[in-house]
Write an enzyme that holds these catalytic residues in place. Sequence first.
Site, PDB file in Angstrom:
ATOM      1  N   GLN A 147     -13.336   1.952  -2.931  1.00 61.07           N
ATOM      2  CA  GLN A 147     -13.428   0.498  -2.729  1.00 61.07           C
ATOM      3  C   GLN A 147     -15.277   1.107  -1.995  1.00 61.07           C
ATOM      4  O   GLN A 147     -15.518   1.479  -1.108  1.00 61.07           O
ATOM      5  CB  GLN A 147     -11.836   0.501  -1.423  1.00 61.07           C
ATOM      6  CG  GLN A 147     -11.294   0.491  -2.404  1.00 61.07           C
ATOM      7  CD  GLN A 147      -9.239  -0.807  -1.903  1.00 61.07           C
ATOM      8  OE1 GLN A 147     -10.052  -0.596   0.049  1.00 61.07           O
ATOM      9  NE2 GLN A 147      -8.592  -1.341  -2.062  1.00 61.07           N
ATOM     10  N   HIS A 158      -6.539   2.215   1.793  1.00 55.71           N
ATOM     11  CA  HIS A 158      -8.151   1.176   1.246  1.00 55.71           C
ATOM     12  C   HIS A 158      -9.111   1.420   2.835  1.00 55.71           C
ATOM     13  O   HIS A 158      -8.937   2.486   3.164  1.00 55.71           O
ATOM     14  CB  HIS A 158      -7.768  -0.471   1.762  1.00 55.71           C
ATOM     15  CG  HIS A 158      -6.824  -0.634   2.741  1.00 55.71           C
ATOM     16  ND1 HIS A 158      -6.497  -1.741   3.021  1.00 55.71           N
ATOM     17  CD2 HIS A 158      -5.909   0.008   3.164  1.00 55.71           C
ATOM     18  CE1 HIS A 158      -5.850  -2.038   4.421  1.00 55.71           C
ATOM     19  NE2 HIS A 158      -5.191  -0.984   5.134  1.00 55.71           N
ATOM     20  N   ARG A 214      -3.356   6.088  -3.132  1.00 55.75           N
ATOM     21  CA  ARG A 214      -1.685   4.968  -3.582  1.00 55.75           C
ATOM     22  C   ARG A 214      -1.230   5.817  -3.978  1.00 55.75           C
ATOM     23  O   ARG A 214      -1.570   6.837  -5.760  1.00 55.75           O
ATOM     24  CB  ARG A 214      -2.221   3.809  -3.801  1.00 55.75           C
ATOM     25  CG  ARG A 214      -3.148   3.045  -2.909  1.00 55.75           C
ATOM     26  CD  ARG A 214      -3.325   1.801  -3.039  1.00 55.75           C
ATOM     27  NE  ARG A 214      -3.618   1.204  -2.431  1.00 55.75           N
ATOM     28  CZ  ARG A 214      -4.957  -0.117  -2.431  1.00 55.75           C
ATOM     29  NH1 ARG A 214      -3.763  -0.960  -3.398  1.00 55.75           N
ATOM     30  NH2 ARG A 214      -5.138  -0.952  -1.194  1.00 55.75           N
ATOM     31  N   VAL A 224      -6.243 -10.697   7.516  1.00 53.56           N
ATOM     32  CA  VAL A 224      -7.237 -12.552   7.098  1.00 53.56           C
ATOM     33  C   VAL A 224      -6.649 -13.437   7.285  1.00 53.56           C
ATOM     34  O   VAL A 224      -4.991 -13.939   7.183  1.00 53.56           O
ATOM     35  CB  VAL A 224      -7.657 -12.253   6.085  1.00 53.56           C
ATOM     36  CG1 VAL A 224      -8.854 -11.163   6.248  1.00 53.56           C
ATOM     37  CG2 VAL A 224      -7.226 -11.905   4.861  1.00 53.56           C
ATOM     38  N   TRP A 243       1.019  -1.439   0.002  1.00 50.55           N
ATOM     39  CA  TRP A 243       0.243   0.109   0.050  1.00 50.55           C
ATOM     40  C   TRP A 243       0.579   1.405  -0.095  1.00 50.55           C
ATOM     41  O   TRP A 243       1.072   1.555   1.066  1.00 50.55           O
ATOM     42  CB  TRP A 243      -1.092   0.318   1.010  1.00 50.55           C
ATOM     43  CG  TRP A 243      -1.721  -1.234   1.336  1.00 50.55           C
ATOM     44  CD1 TRP A 243      -3.348  -0.772   0.662  1.00 50.55           C
ATOM     45  CD2 TRP A 243      -2.247  -2.723   1.871  1.00 50.55           C
ATOM     46  NE1 TRP A 243      -3.756  -2.159   0.593  1.00 50.55           N
ATOM     47  CE2 TRP A 243      -3.303  -2.932   1.150  1.00 50.55           C
ATOM     48  CE3 TRP A 243      -0.851  -3.332   2.847  1.00 50.55           C
ATOM     49  CZ2 TRP A 243      -3.411  -4.347   1.536  1.00 50.55           C
ATOM     50  CZ3 TRP A 243      -1.220  -4.671   3.033  1.00 50.55           C
ATOM     51  CH2 TRP A 243      -2.804  -5.048   2.773  1.00 50.55           C
ATOM     52  N   ALA A 260     -14.353 -10.533   6.029  1.00 51.83           N
ATOM     53  CA  ALA A 260     -13.929  -9.471   5.249  1.00 51.83           C
ATOM     54  C   ALA A 260     -13.964  -8.897   3.880  1.00 51.83           C
ATOM     55  O   ALA A 260     -12.999 -10.095   3.591  1.00 51.83           O
ATOM     56  CB  ALA A 260     -13.217  -8.648   6.172  1.00 51.83           C
TER      57      ALA A 260
HETATM   58  C1  YSA Z   1      -8.344  -7.589   1.786  1.00 49.79           C
HETATM   59  C2  YSA Z   1      -9.304  -8.625   3.042  1.00 49.79           C
HETATM   60  C3  YSA Z   1     -10.395  -8.008   3.765  1.00 49.79           C
HETATM   61  O1  YSA Z   1     -10.173  -8.572   4.859  1.00 49.79           O
HETATM   62  C4  YSA Z   1     -10.477  -6.603   3.700  1.00 49.79           C
HETATM   63  C5  YSA Z   1     -10.236  -6.064   2.424  1.00 49.79           C
HETATM   64  C6  YSA Z   1      -8.935  -6.459   1.190  1.00 49.79           C
HETATM   65  C7  YSA Z   1      -8.790  -5.819   0.255  1.00 49.79           C
HETATM   66  C8  YSA Z   1      -7.107  -4.728   0.818  1.00 49.79           C
HETATM   67  N1  YSA Z   1      -8.222  -3.850   1.556  1.00 49.79           N
HETATM   68  C9  YSA Z   1      -6.776  -4.270  -0.219  1.00 49.79           C
HETATM   69  O2  YSA Z   1      -6.756  -3.132  -0.548  1.00 49.79           O
HETATM   70  N2  YSA Z   1      -6.965  -5.573  -0.753  1.00 49.79           N
HETATM   71  S1  YSA Z   1      -5.909  -4.430  -2.794  1.00 49.79           S
HETATM   72  O3  YSA Z   1      -5.092  -3.583  -2.682  1.00 49.79           O
HETATM   73  O4  YSA Z   1      -6.396  -5.681  -3.645  1.00 49.79           O
HETATM   74  O5  YSA Z   1      -7.413  -3.985  -2.978  1.00 49.79           O
HETATM   75  C10 YSA Z   1      -8.393  -4.388  -3.257  1.00 49.79           C
HETATM   76  C11 YSA Z   1     -10.105  -3.952  -4.670  1.00 49.79           C
HETATM   77  O6  YSA Z   1      -9.767  -2.552  -4.732  1.00 49.79           O
HETATM   78  C12 YSA Z   1      -8.880  -4.067  -5.912  1.00 49.79           C
HETATM   79  O7  YSA Z   1      -8.702  -5.966  -5.710  1.00 49.79           O
HETATM   80  C13 YSA Z   1      -9.401  -3.291  -7.349  1.00 49.79           C
HETATM   81  O8  YSA Z   1     -10.731  -3.671  -7.282  1.00 49.79           O
HETATM   82  C14 YSA Z   1      -9.139  -2.610  -6.508  1.00 49.79           C
HETATM   83  N3  YSA Z   1      -7.778  -1.637  -6.813  1.00 49.79           N
HETATM   84  C15 YSA Z   1      -6.756  -1.495  -5.646  1.00 49.79           C
HETATM   85  N4  YSA Z   1      -5.912  -0.957  -6.491  1.00 49.79           N
HETATM   86  C16 YSA Z   1      -5.992  -0.251  -7.077  1.00 49.79           C
HETATM   87  C17 YSA Z   1      -7.955  -0.466  -6.977  1.00 49.79           C
HETATM   88  N5  YSA Z   1      -7.974   0.063  -8.101  1.00 49.79           N
HETATM   89  C18 YSA Z   1      -7.908   0.980  -9.059  1.00 49.79           C
HETATM   90  N6  YSA Z   1      -7.137   0.841  -8.859  1.00 49.79           N
HETATM   91  C19 YSA Z   1      -5.863   0.784  -8.105  1.00 49.79           C
HETATM   92  N7  YSA Z   1      -4.459   1.651  -8.665  1.00 49.79           N
END
Ligand code: YSA
Length: 332
Positions: free
Chosen positions: A215, A175, A201, A258, A157, A300
Amino acid sequence: MAETQTGESVVGLKDDAVAALLVAESSEQLEAWRVEFLGRKGRLTTVLRGLGSLDIEQRKVAGAAANHLRVELETLFEERQQQAISTRAPAGSIDVTLPGRKSSLGGLHPSTQMIREITQAFNEMGFQTIEGPEIELERYNFDLLNIPAGHPARDKWDTIWVDSESRGDMLLRTHTSPMQARVMETSDPPVRVVVPGKCYRYESTDATHEWHFNQVEGLAVDEGITFADLKGTLYEFARRIFGASRKVRFRCDYFPFVEPGVDMSIDWNGNWIEILGAGMVHPKVLEGVGYDSSKYTGFAFGMGPERVSMLRNDINDIRHFFANDLRFLTQF
Ligand code: YSA
């Protein structure tokens, strides 16, 4: 001085006409002025008509002066009319003489539309919608999610920190997961919430990544919640948003908050597009907010509504969402 048969001097007539024209502002006042001085029975016309009764020498002088005055007054009248129009209706203001046009209505941004559809699907499954702060504390964004300072997972992140003289632990949330800890800190189980909101980010952009995006977080905590509940809920979500025939894939993934963790992808013309990360809430996260992890379990997830919208609407580049191009925005 050219005196006419009516007894009105051309100079006196001019003085009256100019003075009256200066105070005429509305179109009604201007028209009344035109009738009084230049109309068929107006004062200047009467003067011109009376010229015939003068002797030849007087007629020449008075006629020339009166005709000259007519041209002068007509020019002044036109100028005054233009002036009145331009002060009454400055450029860009409403022109009441134009025929009516349909006003164009704005609409909800495509991200907002998608967020509402997603949250509604979860609301119908018993989840409540809440919102949280975009400027977050390190404690909620990382520490309470089992990502202490120095943990390598922080690199995932890439964070935009808030420059503050008073404290160094503020950031733009990377997030929506910090809301897990905030909700659990302030309420007892059972918990079922979805949290839509903006994330940021420090990363470069491409067709599926923006540096700011939305999100939707989901959290369910209660006695007896299992991984089957997680899968059942997310399958039901996918069925409602994409239809029953769309292929869905779960894969193992790692998130420190998780255990076990997964990500979920949707088939897009033969390619898998990841739309969310999910998992069973880590016991350390439950204990960090004072929950008894031997009694309560939960799942979650965090998904990207722009990615969901891309899949639903066949959009090939996430950057369209934030480019403010009406050709894109008005298609929704
Ligand atoms: C995981 C487990 C949990 O118990 C709860 C939440 C999560 C998600 C975690 N917080 C997270 O942020 N994971 S992630 O970095 O993979 O992002 C989740 C989703 O946000 C991605 O699958 C995508 O759909 C979106 N996302 C992430 N980065 C992005 C983005 N969408 C657009 N631009 C980006 N840079």
